[in-house]
Design a protein around this motif. Sequence first.
Motif, PDB file in Angstrom:
ATOM      1  N   HIS A 136      -3.144 -38.055  -9.672  1.00 13.00           N
ATOM      2  CA  HIS A 136      -4.168 -38.785 -10.416  1.00 13.00           C
ATOM      3  C   HIS A 136      -4.672 -38.021 -11.635  1.00 13.00           C
ATOM      4  O   HIS A 136      -4.890 -38.594 -12.697  1.00 13.00           O
ATOM      5  CB  HIS A 136      -5.369 -39.069  -9.508  1.00 13.00           C
ATOM      6  N   PHE A 137      -4.919 -36.731 -11.441  1.00  9.86           N
ATOM      7  CA  PHE A 137      -5.592 -35.931 -12.462  1.00  9.86           C
ATOM      8  C   PHE A 137      -6.869 -36.638 -12.935  1.00  9.86           C
ATOM      9  O   PHE A 137      -7.143 -36.730 -14.148  1.00  9.86           O
ATOM     10  CB  PHE A 137      -4.681 -35.647 -13.654  1.00  9.86           C
ATOM     11  N   ASP A 138      -7.645 -37.161 -11.988  1.00  7.94           N
ATOM     12  CA  ASP A 138      -8.869 -37.852 -12.388  1.00  7.94           C
ATOM     13  C   ASP A 138      -9.832 -36.857 -13.025  1.00  7.94           C
ATOM     14  O   ASP A 138      -9.821 -35.662 -12.723  1.00  7.94           O
ATOM     15  CB  ASP A 138      -9.515 -38.537 -11.183  1.00  7.94           C
ATOM     16  N   GLN A 139     -10.669 -37.357 -13.918  1.00  9.06           N
ATOM     17  CA  GLN A 139     -11.503 -36.492 -14.744  1.00  9.06           C
ATOM     18  C   GLN A 139     -12.426 -35.610 -13.904  1.00  9.06           C
ATOM     19  O   GLN A 139     -12.613 -34.432 -14.208  1.00  9.06           O
ATOM     20  CB  GLN A 139     -12.332 -37.332 -15.716  1.00  9.06           C
ATOM     21  N   ALA A 140     -12.992 -36.170 -12.844  1.00 12.98           N
ATOM     22  CA  ALA A 140     -13.920 -35.382 -12.024  1.00 12.98           C
ATOM     23  C   ALA A 140     -13.209 -34.194 -11.392  1.00 12.98           C
ATOM     24  O   ALA A 140     -13.750 -33.078 -11.344  1.00 12.98           O
ATOM     25  CB  ALA A 140     -14.544 -36.269 -10.947  1.00 12.98           C
ATOM     26  N   SER A 141     -11.982 -34.400 -10.911  1.00 10.32           N
ATOM     27  CA  SER A 141     -11.227 -33.302 -10.294  1.00 10.32           C
ATOM     28  C   SER A 141     -10.824 -32.268 -11.326  1.00 10.32           C
ATOM     29  O   SER A 141     -10.911 -31.054 -11.079  1.00 10.32           O
ATOM     30  CB  SER A 141      -9.988 -33.853  -9.591  1.00 10.32           C
ATOM     31  N   VAL A 142     -10.363 -32.730 -12.479  1.00  7.70           N
ATOM     32  CA  VAL A 142      -9.996 -31.794 -13.538  1.00  7.70           C
ATOM     33  C   VAL A 142     -11.189 -30.940 -13.933  1.00  7.70           C
ATOM     34  O   VAL A 142     -11.071 -29.709 -14.065  1.00  7.70           O
ATOM     35  CB  VAL A 142      -9.434 -32.555 -14.759  1.00  7.70           C
ATOM     36  N   ASP A 143     -12.343 -31.545 -14.068  1.00  3.65           N
ATOM     37  CA  ASP A 143     -13.536 -30.803 -14.467  1.00  3.65           C
ATOM     38  C   ASP A 143     -13.965 -29.809 -13.384  1.00  3.65           C
ATOM     39  O   ASP A 143     -14.395 -28.688 -13.700  1.00  3.65           O
ATOM     40  CB  ASP A 143     -14.679 -31.763 -14.766  1.00  3.65           C
ATOM     41  N   ARG A 144     -13.850 -30.220 -12.127  1.00  2.00           N
ATOM     42  CA  ARG A 144     -14.248 -29.321 -11.036  1.00  2.00           C
ATOM     43  C   ARG A 144     -13.322 -28.109 -10.959  1.00  2.00           C
ATOM     44  O   ARG A 144     -13.782 -26.967 -10.845  1.00  2.00           O
ATOM     45  CB  ARG A 144     -14.241 -30.082  -9.706  1.00  2.00           C
ATOM     46  N   VAL A 145     -12.018 -28.340 -11.042  1.00  2.00           N
ATOM     47  CA  VAL A 145     -11.073 -27.226 -10.991  1.00  2.00           C
ATOM     48  C   VAL A 145     -11.182 -26.375 -12.248  1.00  2.00           C
ATOM     49  O   VAL A 145     -11.065 -25.144 -12.198  1.00  2.00           O
ATOM     50  CB  VAL A 145      -9.641 -27.755 -10.792  1.00  2.00           C
ATOM     51  N   ARG A 146     -11.443 -27.025 -13.397  1.00  2.00           N
ATOM     52  CA  ARG A 146     -11.660 -26.275 -14.632  1.00  2.00           C
ATOM     53  C   ARG A 146     -12.799 -25.275 -14.454  1.00  2.00           C
ATOM     54  O   ARG A 146     -12.720 -24.127 -14.893  1.00  2.00           O
ATOM     55  CB  ARG A 146     -11.979 -27.242 -15.773  1.00  2.00           C
ATOM     56  N   GLY A 147     -13.878 -25.714 -13.785  1.00  2.00           N
ATOM     57  CA  GLY A 147     -15.001 -24.816 -13.546  1.00  2.00           C
ATOM     58  C   GLY A 147     -14.600 -23.600 -12.732  1.00  2.00           C
ATOM     59  O   GLY A 147     -15.077 -22.485 -12.985  1.00  2.00           O
ATOM     60  N   GLN A 148     -13.726 -23.797 -11.759  1.00  2.00           N
ATOM     61  CA  GLN A 148     -13.252 -22.678 -10.952  1.00  2.00           C
ATOM     62  C   GLN A 148     -12.442 -21.702 -11.788  1.00  2.00           C
ATOM     63  O   GLN A 148     -12.584 -20.479 -11.665  1.00  2.00           O
ATOM     64  CB  GLN A 148     -12.425 -23.217  -9.785  1.00  2.00           C
ATOM     65  N   VAL A 149     -11.578 -22.234 -12.653  1.00  2.00           N
ATOM     66  CA  VAL A 149     -10.777 -21.371 -13.520  1.00  2.00           C
ATOM     67  C   VAL A 149     -11.670 -20.602 -14.492  1.00  2.00           C
ATOM     68  O   VAL A 149     -11.480 -19.399 -14.711  1.00  2.00           O
ATOM     69  CB  VAL A 149      -9.728 -22.196 -14.290  1.00  2.00           C
ATOM     70  N   LEU A 150     -12.651 -21.268 -15.070  1.00  2.00           N
ATOM     71  CA  LEU A 150     -13.561 -20.593 -15.994  1.00  2.00           C
ATOM     72  C   LEU A 150     -14.338 -19.484 -15.297  1.00  2.00           C
ATOM     73  O   LEU A 150     -14.624 -18.434 -15.903  1.00  2.00           O
ATOM     74  CB  LEU A 150     -14.526 -21.607 -16.618  1.00  2.00           C
ATOM     75  N   SER A 151     -14.659 -19.698 -14.035  1.00  2.00           N
ATOM     76  CA  SER A 151     -15.346 -18.653 -13.265  1.00  2.00           C
ATOM     77  C   SER A 151     -14.444 -17.435 -13.084  1.00  2.00           C
ATOM     78  O   SER A 151     -14.895 -16.282 -13.177  1.00  2.00           O
ATOM     79  CB  SER A 151     -15.765 -19.206 -11.902  1.00  2.00           C
ATOM     80  N   ILE A 152     -13.160 -17.662 -12.843  1.00  2.00           N
ATOM     81  CA  ILE A 152     -12.205 -16.556 -12.715  1.00  2.00           C
ATOM     82  C   ILE A 152     -12.089 -15.804 -14.031  1.00  2.00           C
ATOM     83  O   ILE A 152     -12.082 -14.569 -14.066  1.00  2.00           O
ATOM     84  CB  ILE A 152     -10.831 -17.090 -12.267  1.00  2.00           C
TER      85      ILE A 152
END
Length: 438
Positions: A136-152
């Motif tokens: 799906h790559f739905d926007q909510a999931s992309v944004d949530r995982v993006r936040g995890q990557v930015l934290s790393i």
Amino acid sequence: MSFVLRLRLAALTLIACLLALPAQAIEIEEVTSPGGIHAWLVEAHDIPFTALEIRFRGGASLDAPGKRGAINLMTATLEEGSADLDSQGFAAAQEALAATFHFDVDDDALSVSARMLSENRAAAVSLLRGALVEPHFDQASVDRVRGQVLSIIASDAQDPNALAGEAFRKLAYGDHPYGSSLNGTTKSVQALTREDMFEAKSRVLAKDRLVVSAVGDITPEELGPLLDTLLGDLPETGAEMPPRAELGLSGGVTVVPFDTPQSVVIFGQEGIAMDDPDFFAAYVLNQILGAGGFSSRLMDEVREKRGLTYGIYTYLVPKDLAETWQGSFASANEKVAEAIEIVKAEWARAAAGAVSDKELSDAKTYLTGAYPLRFDGNGKIADILAGMQLSHMPVDYINTRNAQVEAVTAEDVARVAQRLLNAEALRFVVVGQPADLK
């Protein structure tokens, strides 16, 4: 986990797995599906369970220009929903089937690991197919995982190990994809869109770069149609592979100031490819020089005799598009300069080529005796088989490997040491506040 430790573990795991020999010979069957997908299979019908390992060559190195971090973010979002399932539904379906899927990416390959019971195999394959073909790559999931990557990324910016890795990568590989973190930068990751996820998927998840292995309760007749069901709808081709990296390493020291009482050091020079005829001799030499723990020369000289570090290790890093010979250690700021001089002296001594009969015997005994323990499950065997294919090894490699280690002579080690090792070419990257270091 720090970059230095991740790199060392990745290098050691890759080589250890590929250079392992099981206690009993493993019979590998080559299977081609009706649709033309090639795989290696080891049948093991003692338990109703199958392990699949799928690799896509290129990995994060296939990021589009200006989109660094896209393939990493895409990979982390693959299991966030597909077909008619959202992320929670996808996770619940895995649990209900007692199946496990794991998606990962590195510089050279995107990896998919699947474990499934025989009775649920068809349903598990259908579920996994959705993640690979219809995410799906739905926007909510992309944004949530993006936040995890930015934290790393933010955490790495405060980690001396990560900073050392970043600086060494840039020096070694320059503008090549290897020269930057596959996580991307804060700026590049923040700019990625949902559409970029689909584009990243099309660049790497394609049949022209596919490697597959299967181990467990499945026959060749069952595996072929399974491969077509699972992977047959992927695009035929992906993005063009990047060129080989031109190593930019030269001798000297690079200091990255960081407020810490202990400096982190990565050092390295040009290495050797796994398909080089001298690779096994280099592998044995590396065991003697720095990979052998407390029996290695560097550990003895830098830690045991002088107390300059708690541990120092070297490792061969044979990437697909570049090869380095690296090492790492940490030392108090006031001791780093001395430790570096000892490393260079030992590197120069090793370059002269002489090894004792005991050093050679001990290294070969360890290398031929310890690694069979890695073949202790279907999943690990499948992982090793996939790695062998990525490295273009022959199908009988597992069962002939030990003979190649045993065949290494002191003369072979001397020749390779003189060919490859160059203390003056070592580049040291130091993150900390080293004293008296030019």
